[in-house]
Design a protein around this motif. Structure first.
Motif, PDB file in Angstrom:
ATOM      1  N   LEU A 277      10.141   1.446  -3.850  1.00 29.61           N
ATOM      2  CA  LEU A 277      10.363   0.444  -4.895  1.00 29.61           C
ATOM      3  C   LEU A 277       9.435  -0.750  -4.693  1.00 29.61           C
ATOM      4  N   ALA A 278       9.354  -1.254  -3.467  1.00 27.26           N
ATOM      5  CA  ALA A 278       8.508  -2.418  -3.182  1.00 27.26           C
ATOM      6  C   ALA A 278       7.035  -2.102  -3.398  1.00 27.26           C
ATOM      7  N   PHE A 279       6.595  -0.964  -2.878  1.00 28.79           N
ATOM      8  CA  PHE A 279       5.182  -0.612  -2.990  1.00 28.79           C
ATOM      9  C   PHE A 279       4.784  -0.361  -4.441  1.00 28.79           C
ATOM     10  N   ALA A 280       5.675   0.243  -5.219  1.00 20.43           N
ATOM     11  CA  ALA A 280       5.383   0.468  -6.636  1.00 20.43           C
ATOM     12  C   ALA A 280       5.228  -0.859  -7.369  1.00 20.43           C
TER      13      ALA A 280
ATOM     14  N   THR B  54      -9.587  -9.177   3.092  1.00 19.78           N
ATOM     15  CA  THR B  54      -8.526  -9.656   2.197  1.00 19.78           C
ATOM     16  C   THR B  54      -7.209  -8.948   2.473  1.00 19.78           C
ATOM     17  N   SER B  55      -7.276  -7.646   2.657  1.00 18.05           N
ATOM     18  CA  SER B  55      -6.053  -6.865   2.880  1.00 18.05           C
ATOM     19  C   SER B  55      -5.383  -7.246   4.190  1.00 18.05           C
ATOM     20  N   ILE B  56      -6.184  -7.414   5.251  1.00 17.01           N
ATOM     21  CA  ILE B  56      -5.607  -7.771   6.555  1.00 17.01           C
ATOM     22  C   ILE B  56      -4.982  -9.160   6.517  1.00 17.01           C
ATOM     23  N   LEU B  57      -5.709 -10.128   5.935  1.00 16.43           N
ATOM     24  CA  LEU B  57      -5.164 -11.478   5.854  1.00 16.43           C
ATOM     25  C   LEU B  57      -3.892 -11.516   5.010  1.00 16.43           C
ATOM     26  N   SER B  58      -3.835 -10.685   3.978  1.00 18.59           N
ATOM     27  CA  SER B  58      -2.667 -10.669   3.088  1.00 18.59           C
ATOM     28  C   SER B  58      -1.420 -10.125   3.761  1.00 18.59           C
ATOM     29  N   GLN B  59      -1.576  -9.503   4.924  1.00 16.44           N
ATOM     30  CA  GLN B  59      -0.393  -9.017   5.647  1.00 16.44           C
ATOM     31  C   GLN B  59       0.369 -10.148   6.319  1.00 16.44           C
TER      32      GLN B  59
ATOM     33  N   ILE C 135      -7.826  -6.588  -5.979  1.00 13.17           N
ATOM     34  CA  ILE C 135      -7.058  -5.377  -5.681  1.00 13.17           C
ATOM     35  C   ILE C 135      -6.583  -5.396  -4.235  1.00 13.17           C
ATOM     36  N   ALA C 136      -7.471  -5.792  -3.326  1.00 15.30           N
ATOM     37  CA  ALA C 136      -7.112  -5.815  -1.903  1.00 15.30           C
ATOM     38  C   ALA C 136      -5.964  -6.780  -1.629  1.00 15.30           C
ATOM     39  N   ALA C 137      -5.922  -7.886  -2.380  1.00 13.74           N
ATOM     40  CA  ALA C 137      -4.872  -8.881  -2.164  1.00 13.74           C
ATOM     41  C   ALA C 137      -3.480  -8.322  -2.487  1.00 13.74           C
ATOM     42  N   SER C 138      -3.424  -7.271  -3.305  1.00 13.48           N
ATOM     43  CA  SER C 138      -2.137  -6.673  -3.672  1.00 13.48           C
ATOM     44  C   SER C 138      -1.747  -5.504  -2.779  1.00 13.48           C
ATOM     45  N   THR C 139      -2.576  -5.193  -1.779  1.00 11.64           N
ATOM     46  CA  THR C 139      -2.251  -4.069  -0.889  1.00 11.64           C
ATOM     47  C   THR C 139      -1.498  -4.566   0.342  1.00 11.64           C
ATOM     48  N   ALA C 140      -0.492  -5.382   0.101  1.00  9.70           N
ATOM     49  CA  ALA C 140       0.291  -5.960   1.202  1.00  9.70           C
ATOM     50  C   ALA C 140       1.388  -4.981   1.603  1.00  9.70           C
ATOM     51  N   PHE C 141       0.987  -3.844   2.169  1.00  7.11           N
ATOM     52  CA  PHE C 141       1.932  -2.763   2.448  1.00  7.11           C
ATOM     53  C   PHE C 141       2.354  -2.660   3.918  1.00  7.11           C
ATOM     54  N   ALA C 142       1.597  -3.264   4.832  1.00  8.83           N
ATOM     55  CA  ALA C 142       1.727  -2.899   6.248  1.00  8.83           C
ATOM     56  C   ALA C 142       2.757  -3.697   7.038  1.00  8.83           C
TER      57      ALA C 142
ATOM     58  N   PRO D 150      -1.549   3.969   5.714  1.00  9.16           N
ATOM     59  CA  PRO D 150      -2.228   5.049   4.985  1.00  9.16           C
ATOM     60  C   PRO D 150      -2.414   4.729   3.504  1.00  9.16           C
ATOM     61  N   LEU D 151      -1.404   4.060   2.904  1.00 10.97           N
ATOM     62  CA  LEU D 151      -1.521   3.704   1.491  1.00 10.97           C
ATOM     63  C   LEU D 151      -2.617   2.661   1.289  1.00 10.97           C
ATOM     64  N   GLN D 152      -2.770   1.733   2.225  1.00 13.02           N
ATOM     65  CA  GLN D 152      -3.855   0.761   2.141  1.00 13.02           C
ATOM     66  C   GLN D 152      -5.223   1.449   2.180  1.00 13.02           C
ATOM     67  N   LEU D 153      -5.367   2.405   3.080  1.00 11.62           N
ATOM     68  CA  LEU D 153      -6.642   3.119   3.188  1.00 11.62           C
ATOM     69  C   LEU D 153      -6.937   3.920   1.928  1.00 11.62           C
ATOM     70  N   MET D 154      -5.905   4.488   1.321  1.00  8.87           N
ATOM     71  CA  MET D 154      -6.106   5.213   0.059  1.00  8.87           C
ATOM     72  C   MET D 154      -6.527   4.254  -1.047  1.00  8.87           C
ATOM     73  N   ALA D 155      -5.888   3.082  -1.084  1.00 10.52           N
ATOM     74  CA  ALA D 155      -6.268   2.090  -2.090  1.00 10.52           C
ATOM     75  C   ALA D 155      -7.709   1.644  -1.880  1.00 10.52           C
TER      76      ALA D 155
END
Length: 605
Positions: free
Chosen positions: A140-143, A511-516, A551-558, A586-591
């Protein structure tokens, strides 16, 4: 590197280590961060506690109230039932319908708001389908996070990069220019979450405990499973036109009428029996009793067994249920027979089960004497079950899990739907800012009776609110100390002479790492100007770089602190810090792969 930078980096590393270790509660760690920052002087004491008054935290608290209003009026359960009807009880099918619904909603409103509103719906779905909430909460959160990638207004980073382009005299991104990339990531994410990611999720959740059994478990505990019967009164039945008392159903036949269905409407029989409460021809009686007692009664009173249609049972359980109570030593019921206890007259409920010293006993309503320490299973309307709390003579031990699904303010469901609709329209059309809109909706839920103030206060997920409020000052400290700028500058210095594709990869990872660990909006505000100036300096079209950053800023999955969305599902899903990394990386890497593949096709370097 200055001392303040080193201090903030050390605090960040310690915080992450404590989160990962699970030695301390996350909300306690967040409070420790606030205290350390207030004492250290890296930020002012006012800035250290400013997170508790942050608009995001206030908005989430208000959304908890709105979501509770939807739950208390039955709207959430109805939405869950619809998803169950179309998705069945299969995890795969449910996720196939749930993920795009959440993503579409998040494309036009705050992803945090969408998740806060849908948590009660998903919890209802999980309970009714027999699944653990942990299997549905993280998808739900990731979607919702992926849904933010679909439109310009889906998430603030999209607007930040678009405004940055406009400020440089370049064409800003259009409303749906994010959509093709977002849809590709949504499709890949759906396939991953449904077929791979969900298998990495924990199978058990603390939200469902053994202390809250379902209705069938309670019935089996009292050895009365299979004793609920549906009987139809025939035209010549001597039961017609009599009350249950006149027919001596309990005292002479050892039977208890739970409900009467007449002309499609359930009438509560578990109330003080009045002289005009009469059984009529063609009435359908829901009766508890043994097979032998039921057979004798049907033969002697011309009643027809009507089976147990699942739809009718579900409908009956919407209004009638059970509760387990304890007879304390000072109870006035001690020493009395079940009949003399007058449970219908006192509580509006009837005794259908008795346990003494952990053994189930057969009940004779006239002769069985109650003792202190007995536990009783009472049956009747949910309204009377709800009224048991605090009643003299009994101690309410527990209600079945289904009790939480029964709307306590069901008659206000139209008002709750109207409030929700107006809130979504106001937010989507931009008539009012998000915060006042949601505050008005929360207040309207209380004033219209969708829930009361006590229920509203209880709905606040304190763990999530403290965690979000406690981590905001750490993000502020990274900005004010220069720690964040230090990381960004050194990475850009390394990637400055690389190819556009390598530069995009570096910007995405940064961006993705900082967004975590800090707000994705704050990250975008810092990284977007660097991406823009770097692209112009190297003669590279800045559009694909800016799109990559957004896009990377929204990959706050980890991590669970990467986004308020993740924090919201932390408690309902009973997740550990490591669960997010296991499923999210894994979802971040796919994105990353999808972004690097699709973005240059739409926005050439």
């Amino acid at each position: 590197m200055t001392f303040e930078m080193g201090f903030v980096f050390a605090l960040l590393a310690t915080t992450i280590a404590l989160f990962v270790s699970d030695k301390l509660r996350m909300d306690l760690v967040a409070l420790m961060v606030v205290t350390v920052l207030a004492v250290s002087g890296v930020v002012s004491p006012a800035e250290a506690v400013a997170g508790f008054g942050n608009p995001t935290v206030v908005m989430i608290a208000a959304l908890f109230v709105v979501g509770e209003g939807l739950f208390r009026t039955g709207v959430a359960a109805a939405a869950g039932n619809w998803l169950l009807r179309v998705g069945g009880r299969s995890e795969t099918r449910l996720l196939t319908f749930l993920i795009p619904v959440v993503a579409l909603l998040s494309a036009f409103m705050s992803s945090t708001g969408a998740v806060a509103l849908l948590i009660p719906v998903v919890l209802s779905m999980a309970r009714r389908s027999g699944m653990q909430p942990s299997r549905l909460m993280m998808p739900l959160a990731f979607a919702a996070l992926i849904g933010g990638m679909l439109t310009l207004i889906g998430t603030p980073p999209n607007i930040v990069v678009s405004n940055a382009l406009k400020a440089e005299g370049l064409k800003p991104f259009g409303f749906f220019e994010f959509t093709p990339i977002g849809l590709c990531i949504l499709m890949v994410g759906m396939i991953y979450l449904i077929f791979v990611g969900r298998r990495l999720l924990p199978a058990a959740s603390g939200s469902e405990t053994e202390d809250e059994p379902d209705l069938n478990t309670l019935i089996r505990r009292y050895a009365i499973a299979g004793q609920l019967h549906k009987l139809v009164v025939q035209p010549m039945s001597p039961l017609a036109h009599k009350t249950p008392v006149e027919a001596a159903l309990r005292t002479e036949h050892n039977l208890t009428v739970i409900a009467i269905s007449r002309a499609g409407r359930l009438l509560p029989a578990m109330i003080p029996v009045l002289s005009n409460t009469r059984i009529e021809v063609a009435d359908e009686l829901w009766v508890y009793g043994t097979q032998e007692d039921i057979k004798r009664f049907c033969d002697s009173h011309q009643l027809e067994r009507a089976g147990h249609p699942e739809r009718d049972i579900k409908r009956m359980h919407q209004q009638f249920g059970v509760a387990e109570v304890l007879l304390p030593p000072d109870s006035p019921l001690e020493g009395r027979s079940v009949r003399e206890g007058q449970f219908r007259e006192r509580y509006g409920l009837s005794v259908i089960g008795l346990r003494r010293r952990n053994e189930s006993l057969a009940i004779n309503y006239r002769d069985t004497r109650l003792e202190s320490g007995d536990t009783l299973l009472l049956a009747g309307s949910w309204d009377h079950v709800r009224a048991l709390e605090g009643r003299r003579g009994l101690v309410l031990l527990q209600t079945p899990a289904e009790f939480r699904e029964i709307p306590s303010h069901g008659r206000h469901a139209p008002a709750a739907l109207a409030i929700l609709g107006l809130m979504l329209v106001c937010m989507t059309a931009g008539w009012l800012p998000a915060l006042p809109t949601i505050l008005l909706a929360a207040l309207a839920m209380i004033l219209t009776g969708c829930l009361n103030l006590t229920e509203a206060l209880r709905s606040l997920n304190v763990t999530s609110l403290i965690l979000i409020a406690g981590m905001l000052p750490l993000a502020r400290a990274m900005e004010t100390s220069g720690a964040l700028g230090y990381v960004v500058e050194h990475l850009v210095a390394v990637l400055g002479g690389a190819s556009p594709l390598v530069l995009s990869t570096g910007l995405f990872l940064l961006t993705s790492i900082l967004s975590q660990f800090i707000s994705n909006t704050a990250t975008t505000v810092l990284v977007a100007p660097i991406a823009l100036s770097t692209g112009q300096l190297l003669g590279v079209n800045p559009e694909p770089l800016m799109m990559t950053v957004a896009i990377a800023a929204s990959t706050a999955f980890a991590t669970p602190i990467a986004s308020p969305v993740n924090t919201l599902v932390l408690a309902p899903g009973n997740y550990r810090f490591s669960d997010f990394a296991k499923v999210g990386i894994p979802l971040q890497l796919m994105a990353l792969g999808v972004t690097l593949l699709v973005t240059p096709l739409l926005f050439p370097f």
